[in-house]
Design a protein around this motif. Structure first.
Motif, PDB file in Angstrom:
ATOM      1  N   SER A   1       0.629  -1.384   0.008  1.00 38.95           N
ATOM      2  CA  SER A   1       0.013   0.015  -0.213  1.00 38.95           C
ATOM      3  C   SER A   1       0.807   1.276  -0.164  1.00 38.95           C
ATOM      4  O   SER A   1       1.895   1.218   0.591  1.00 38.95           O
ATOM      5  CB  SER A   1      -0.839   0.062   1.245  1.00 38.95           C
ATOM      6  N   PHE A   2       0.185   2.156  -0.794  1.00 38.44           N
ATOM      7  CA  PHE A   2       1.192   3.677  -0.645  1.00 38.44           C
ATOM      8  C   PHE A   2       0.838   4.212   0.710  1.00 38.44           C
ATOM      9  O   PHE A   2       1.741   4.917   1.022  1.00 38.44           O
ATOM     10  CB  PHE A   2       0.043   4.661  -1.868  1.00 38.44           C
ATOM     11  N   VAL A   3      -0.052   3.872   1.640  1.00 39.69           N
ATOM     12  CA  VAL A   3      -0.111   4.231   2.906  1.00 39.69           C
ATOM     13  C   VAL A   3       1.297   3.671   3.878  1.00 39.69           C
ATOM     14  O   VAL A   3       1.747   4.434   4.702  1.00 39.69           O
ATOM     15  CB  VAL A   3      -1.399   3.491   3.895  1.00 39.69           C
ATOM     16  N   HIS A   4       1.739   2.492   3.545  1.00 40.15           N
ATOM     17  CA  HIS A   4       2.852   2.066   4.368  1.00 40.15           C
ATOM     18  C   HIS A   4       4.211   2.202   3.390  1.00 40.15           C
ATOM     19  O   HIS A   4       5.247   2.118   4.397  1.00 40.15           O
ATOM     20  CB  HIS A   4       2.597   0.429   4.336  1.00 40.15           C
ATOM     21  N   PHE A   5       4.159   2.616   2.289  1.00 42.35           N
ATOM     22  CA  PHE A   5       5.489   2.873   1.803  1.00 42.35           C
ATOM     23  C   PHE A   5       5.440   4.094   0.766  1.00 42.35           C
ATOM     24  O   PHE A   5       4.629   4.064  -0.020  1.00 42.35           O
ATOM     25  CB  PHE A   5       5.988   1.540   0.604  1.00 42.35           C
ATOM     26  N   LYS A   6       6.288   5.081   1.057  1.00 38.09           N
ATOM     27  CA  LYS A   6       6.389   6.338   0.379  1.00 38.09           C
ATOM     28  C   LYS A   6       6.825   6.193  -0.887  1.00 38.09           C
ATOM     29  O   LYS A   6       7.770   5.387  -1.292  1.00 38.09           O
ATOM     30  CB  LYS A   6       7.303   7.330   1.132  1.00 38.09           C
ATOM     31  N   ALA A   7       5.753   6.972  -2.148  1.00 43.74           N
ATOM     32  CA  ALA A   7       6.188   6.733  -3.335  1.00 43.74           C
ATOM     33  C   ALA A   7       7.513   6.995  -3.877  1.00 43.74           C
ATOM     34  O   ALA A   7       8.208   6.312  -4.634  1.00 43.74           O
ATOM     35  CB  ALA A   7       5.185   7.350  -4.273  1.00 43.74           C
ATOM     36  N   GLU A   8       8.275   8.293  -3.190  1.00 40.63           N
ATOM     37  CA  GLU A   8       9.680   8.577  -3.656  1.00 40.63           C
ATOM     38  C   GLU A   8      10.493   7.480  -3.395  1.00 40.63           C
ATOM     39  O   GLU A   8      11.492   7.122  -4.020  1.00 40.63           O
ATOM     40  CB  GLU A   8       9.969   9.821  -2.710  1.00 40.63           C
ATOM     41  N   TYR A   9      10.277   6.857  -1.886  1.00 37.80           N
ATOM     42  CA  TYR A   9      11.386   5.892  -1.593  1.00 37.80           C
ATOM     43  C   TYR A   9      11.295   4.399  -2.523  1.00 37.80           C
ATOM     44  O   TYR A   9      12.210   3.728  -2.891  1.00 37.80           O
ATOM     45  CB  TYR A   9      11.354   5.417  -0.135  1.00 37.80           C
ATOM     46  N   VAL A  10      10.010   4.334  -2.881  1.00 35.32           N
ATOM     47  CA  VAL A  10       9.821   2.958  -3.720  1.00 35.32           C
ATOM     48  C   VAL A  10      10.170   3.188  -5.016  1.00 35.32           C
ATOM     49  O   VAL A  10      10.884   2.553  -5.770  1.00 35.32           O
ATOM     50  CB  VAL A  10       8.494   2.643  -3.745  1.00 35.32           C
ATOM     51  N   ALA A  11      10.262   4.565  -5.662  1.00 31.74           N
ATOM     52  CA  ALA A  11      10.507   4.954  -6.916  1.00 31.74           C
ATOM     53  C   ALA A  11      12.258   4.739  -6.948  1.00 31.74           C
ATOM     54  O   ALA A  11      12.815   4.263  -7.836  1.00 31.74           O
ATOM     55  CB  ALA A  11      10.345   6.358  -7.075  1.00 31.74           C
ATOM     56  N   MET A  12      12.904   5.367  -5.796  1.00 30.56           N
ATOM     57  CA  MET A  12      14.427   5.194  -5.834  1.00 30.56           C
ATOM     58  C   MET A  12      14.742   3.619  -5.688  1.00 30.56           C
ATOM     59  O   MET A  12      15.737   3.327  -6.302  1.00 30.56           O
ATOM     60  CB  MET A  12      14.830   6.001  -4.492  1.00 30.56           C
ATOM     61  N   ALA A  13      14.218   2.862  -5.003  1.00 31.97           N
ATOM     62  CA  ALA A  13      14.272   1.451  -4.690  1.00 31.97           C
ATOM     63  C   ALA A  13      14.093   0.945  -6.213  1.00 31.97           C
ATOM     64  O   ALA A  13      14.830  -0.020  -6.731  1.00 31.97           O
ATOM     65  CB  ALA A  13      13.496   0.966  -3.712  1.00 31.97           C
ATOM     66  N   SER A  14      13.102   1.119  -6.725  1.00 32.33           N
ATOM     67  CA  SER A  14      12.978   0.556  -8.129  1.00 32.33           C
ATOM     68  C   SER A  14      13.931   0.620  -9.095  1.00 32.33           C
ATOM     69  O   SER A  14      14.381  -0.193  -9.982  1.00 32.33           O
ATOM     70  CB  SER A  14      11.499   1.120  -8.673  1.00 32.33           C
TER      71      SER A  14
END
Length: 186
Positions: free
Chosen positions: A91-104
Motif C-alpha cells: 500500500s501507498f499508506v505504508h511505503f512512500k512513493a519516493e522511496y519506492v521509486a528510488m528502490a525501483s
C-alpha cells in the motif's frame, strides 16, 4: 547491492524446487479487475484517483531520474514495472512513493546490468526534490542526515521488494512484440 546477488545465489544453489516456486510466485502478477478495485492501497483508504495519481507520479520520478542518471530506456521501463508491481502487493499508506521509486530504479539498474551506485541515485532524487521546491541546487553530502535517512529507507524498501517478489525479478517488455506486430509483413 547484495540483494540481487543473494537472491540469484539462493535460487541457483538450492535446486529446481525453489526455482519452480519462484516462477509460480511470478504468476501472482497477473492482475485482475477485482484486484485493481480492491488493491492494498484502496483497502487502506486511498481513493482510486489518488492511487492512480501516485502511480503516475512514481513513474514520472523514475523517468526523470533515469534521464539524469543517463540510463537506457529499458532500465527506466523496468523500474516502472517494478514500481507498479510493488504497489499491486503493498500500500501507498505504508511505503512512500519516493522511496519506492528510488528502490525501483536501483533494483532495475542491477536487473538490466547497468548498475548505478545508490549514492548517485540519492543525489539525483535530492536534486529533483530541490528543483520541485524551488531551492538552490546543492549536492547532497554523505554526512547529511537526509542522505542517511534516505539511504536507510531505500535499502529497507529494496529488501521488502525482493522479499515480495520472491527474489526473482524478471521483466519482459512488450516493446519487441509491438514492433513485430507493427512491422510490415514481407
Amino acid at each position: 547491492g547484495i540483494g540481487i546477488g543473494i537472491g540469484i545465489g539462493i535460487g541457483i544453489g538450492i535446486g529446481t524446487g525453489v526455482v519452480v516456486a519462484m516462477a509460480k510466485r511470478n504468476l501472482d502478477f497477473i492482475v485482475t479487475e477485482e484486484h485493481l478495485i480492491n488493491s492494498p492501497s484502496r483497502r487502506d483508504g486511498v481513493s482510486r484517483s489518488d492511487e492512480d495519481a501516485l502511480r503516475v507520479y512514481g513513474c514520472e520520478l523514475i523517468q526523470v531520474s533515469g534521464i539524469l542518471l543517463k540510463l537506457p530506456q529499458q532500465a527506466c521501463a523496468t523500474a516502472q514495472v517494478i514500481f507498479q508491481r510493488f504497489y499491486c502487493k503493498r500500500s501507498f499508506v505504508h511505503f512512500k512513493a519516493e522511496y519506492v521509486a528510488m528502490a525501483s530504479i536501483w533494483v532495475a539498474t542491477k536487473v538490466e546490468e547497468n548498475p548505478r551506485p545508490l549514492g548517485a541515485i540519492l543525489q539525483v532524487f535530492y536534486r529533483m526534490e530541490r528543483r520541485r521546491s524551488g531551492l538552490t541546487l546543492v549536492p547532497l553530502s554523505y554526512s547529511d542526515p537526509v542522505y542517511c535517512k534516505w539511504r536507510g529507507n531505500v535499502v529497507v524498501v529494496e529488501r521488502y521488494m525482493l522479499r515480495e517478489f520472491g527474489f526473482a525479478i524478471k521483466v519482459e517488455h512488450p516493446h519487441k512484440l509491438v514492433l513485430v506486430l507493427l512491422s510490415p509483413q514481407i
